[in-house]
Design a protein around this motif. Structure first.
Motif, mmCIF file in Angstrom:
data_model
loop_
_atom_site.group_PDB
_atom_site.id
_atom_site.type_symbol
_atom_site.label_atom_id
_atom_site.label_comp_id
_atom_site.label_asym_id
_atom_site.label_seq_id
_atom_site.Cartn_x
_atom_site.Cartn_y
_atom_site.Cartn_z
ATOM 1 N N PHE A 50 0.803 -1.226 0.000
ATOM 2 C CA PHE A 50 0.000 0.000 0.000
ATOM 3 C C PHE A 50 0.838 1.280 0.000
ATOM 4 O O PHE A 50 0.384 2.329 0.458
ATOM 5 C CB PHE A 50 -0.982 0.010 1.181
ATOM 6 C CG PHE A 50 -1.886 -1.181 1.204
ATOM 7 C CD1 PHE A 50 -2.909 -1.309 0.276
ATOM 8 C CD2 PHE A 50 -1.697 -2.195 2.131
ATOM 9 C CE1 PHE A 50 -3.730 -2.426 0.274
ATOM 10 C CE2 PHE A 50 -2.505 -3.313 2.140
ATOM 11 C CZ PHE A 50 -3.529 -3.427 1.212
ATOM 12 N N CYS A 51 2.041 1.194 -0.520
ATOM 13 C CA CYS A 51 2.844 2.404 -0.704
ATOM 14 C C CYS A 51 2.427 3.130 -1.974
ATOM 15 O O CYS A 51 1.880 2.522 -2.913
ATOM 16 C CB CYS A 51 4.335 2.058 -0.790
ATOM 17 S SG CYS A 51 5.070 1.535 0.777
ATOM 18 N N HIS A 52 2.722 4.419 -2.001
ATOM 19 C CA HIS A 52 2.476 5.214 -3.208
ATOM 20 C C HIS A 52 3.725 6.025 -3.511
ATOM 21 O O HIS A 52 4.166 6.831 -2.687
ATOM 22 C CB HIS A 52 1.282 6.145 -3.018
ATOM 23 C CG HIS A 52 0.975 6.950 -4.249
ATOM 24 N ND1 HIS A 52 1.509 8.210 -4.473
ATOM 25 C CD2 HIS A 52 0.195 6.678 -5.329
ATOM 26 C CE1 HIS A 52 1.067 8.673 -5.632
ATOM 27 N NE2 HIS A 52 0.279 7.772 -6.169
ATOM 28 N N HIS A 83 4.391 4.000 7.138
ATOM 29 C CA HIS A 83 3.482 5.127 7.316
ATOM 30 C C HIS A 83 4.197 6.479 7.247
ATOM 31 O O HIS A 83 3.740 7.463 7.849
ATOM 32 C CB HIS A 83 2.722 5.011 8.636
ATOM 33 C CG HIS A 83 1.835 3.810 8.725
ATOM 34 N ND1 HIS A 83 0.518 3.820 8.320
ATOM 35 C CD2 HIS A 83 2.086 2.541 9.160
ATOM 36 C CE1 HIS A 83 -0.007 2.620 8.508
ATOM 37 N NE2 HIS A 83 0.932 1.824 9.012
ATOM 38 N N GLU A 100 8.340 5.229 12.071
ATOM 39 C CA GLU A 100 6.924 5.315 11.733
ATOM 40 C C GLU A 100 6.401 6.753 11.765
ATOM 41 O O GLU A 100 6.706 7.530 12.661
ATOM 42 C CB GLU A 100 6.100 4.472 12.714
ATOM 43 C CG GLU A 100 6.428 2.989 12.688
ATOM 44 C CD GLU A 100 7.647 2.594 13.517
ATOM 45 O OE1 GLU A 100 7.928 1.388 13.598
ATOM 46 O OE2 GLU A 100 8.321 3.495 14.068
ATOM 47 N N PRO A 133 5.217 -0.665 4.907
ATOM 48 C CA PRO A 133 3.843 -0.469 4.431
ATOM 49 C C PRO A 133 3.350 0.957 4.605
ATOM 50 O O PRO A 133 3.759 1.680 5.516
ATOM 51 C CB PRO A 133 3.034 -1.444 5.285
ATOM 52 C CG PRO A 133 3.857 -1.638 6.513
ATOM 53 C CD PRO A 133 5.270 -1.583 6.053
ATOM 54 N N HIS A 134 2.484 1.369 3.689
ATOM 55 C CA HIS A 134 1.736 2.621 3.777
ATOM 56 C C HIS A 134 2.619 3.866 3.740
ATOM 57 O O HIS A 134 2.253 4.903 4.303
ATOM 58 C CB HIS A 134 0.872 2.646 5.037
ATOM 59 C CG HIS A 134 -0.204 1.610 5.064
ATOM 60 N ND1 HIS A 134 -1.418 1.772 4.432
ATOM 61 C CD2 HIS A 134 -0.229 0.380 5.638
ATOM 62 C CE1 HIS A 134 -2.167 0.690 4.622
ATOM 63 N NE2 HIS A 134 -1.461 -0.174 5.349
ATOM 64 N N CYS A 135 3.746 3.798 3.079
ATOM 65 C CA CYS A 135 4.564 4.997 2.884
ATOM 66 C C CYS A 135 4.134 5.711 1.608
ATOM 67 O O CYS A 135 3.714 5.072 0.635
ATOM 68 C CB CYS A 135 6.047 4.637 2.782
ATOM 69 S SG CYS A 135 6.781 4.066 4.323
ATOM 70 N N SER A 136 4.267 7.032 1.595
ATOM 71 C CA SER A 136 4.009 7.803 0.384
ATOM 72 C C SER A 136 5.187 8.733 0.131
ATOM 73 O O SER A 136 5.749 9.302 1.070
ATOM 74 C CB SER A 136 2.720 8.609 0.499
ATOM 75 O OG SER A 136 2.817 9.588 1.516
#
Length: 260
Positions: free
Chosen positions: A26-28, A62, A91, A43-46
């Protein structure tokens, strides 16, 4: 999907990834982002661009990297974030790009540790080998030298400078320039409380260098002199100590008031 990139990650066209880059779930990764070899994103890094990231950096999870500056004057100008090599971002770290009126670039050096929930605002410059503990925050246009430690919940006012080897204590709010080597403790707004002797010993400073820095600190903060008088004493001490010379040069080059 390329090896090392989770199927749920989104890599926008135009992003450039080096070798052995790993990108978690779920990274962008936005367009106009350059990521060097060996970087790792949990996970979940942008990452928004324009952002250039060096090699072997770790983003644990994150993290929001390269977002627009939190500045009302920002009007969509081409502004950047540049990150060096071998940094660790824990995080929920947030780092913003620069502003058009502030130089246009936020810069992070090499070998820094930025722990959970730390924030680096627009147009900041961070040196090398720094440690930012949980929730440490830089407002815009802050400059941080090498080997600086910001303890948890420390906050640095916009346009302030933190000199090399300084130590900012937990919860201290800094609203003036902090000279190199100085320790700051929380007391309403942070106030100088001696020099960072233990940190200097760990970095190989011998007793002669540390003694010279202590004499400079006493002249600046304990003797009760005016700032101009303290400058004169520091100029005398600087003839025998490159460290005192660096401290004096820092004071003479500042635009904000010195923290005293």
């Amino acid at each position: 999907m390329a090896a090392g990139i989770h199927p749920s990650a989104v890599i926008e066209p135009g992003a450039r990834l080096g070798e052995n880059v790993r990108i978690g779930a779920f990274c962008h990764i936005g367009e106009d982002v350059i990521i060097g070899d060996g970087c790792e994103f949990g996970p979940h890094c942008s990452v928004a661009g324009p952002t250039t990231i060096g090699r072997d950096n770790r983003f644990i999870g994150h993290c929001a990297i390269g977002g627009e500056p939190q500045d009302k004057k920002y009007a969509g100008e081409h502004v950047e974030l540049v990150i060096g090599d071998r940094n660790l971002f824990r995080e929920f770290v947030t780092i913003n790009r620069g502003t058009g009126s502030g130089g246009g670039v936020t810069r992070i050096g090499n070998d820094n540790w930025m722990l959970a929930y730390t924030h680096v605002a627009h147009d900041c410059v961070v040196g090398n080998h720094c440690v930012f503990s949980n929730n440490a925050t830089l407002a815009g246009h802050v400059t941080v030298g090498d080997h600086v430690i910001l303890s948890g919940f420390a906050g640095i006012h916009q346009f302030c400078r933190i000199g090399a080897h300084a130590f900012i204590g937990m919860g201290a709010f800094v609203n003036g320039d902090v000279p190199p080597f100085v320790m700051v403790a929380q007391d309403g707004y942070g106030r100088p409380r001696g020099i960072n002797s233990e940190g200097l010993k760990r970095r190989g400073f011998d007793s002669t260098r540390i003694s010279a820095i202590k004499r400079a600190y006493r002249a600046l903060y304990i003797a009760g002199s005016s700032l101009d008088e303290a400058r004169g004493k520091l100029a005398e001490l600087a003839g025998e100590s490159e460290d005192v010379r660096a401290l004096l040069d820092f004071i003479d080059s500042g635009e904000r008031p010195l923290l005293r």
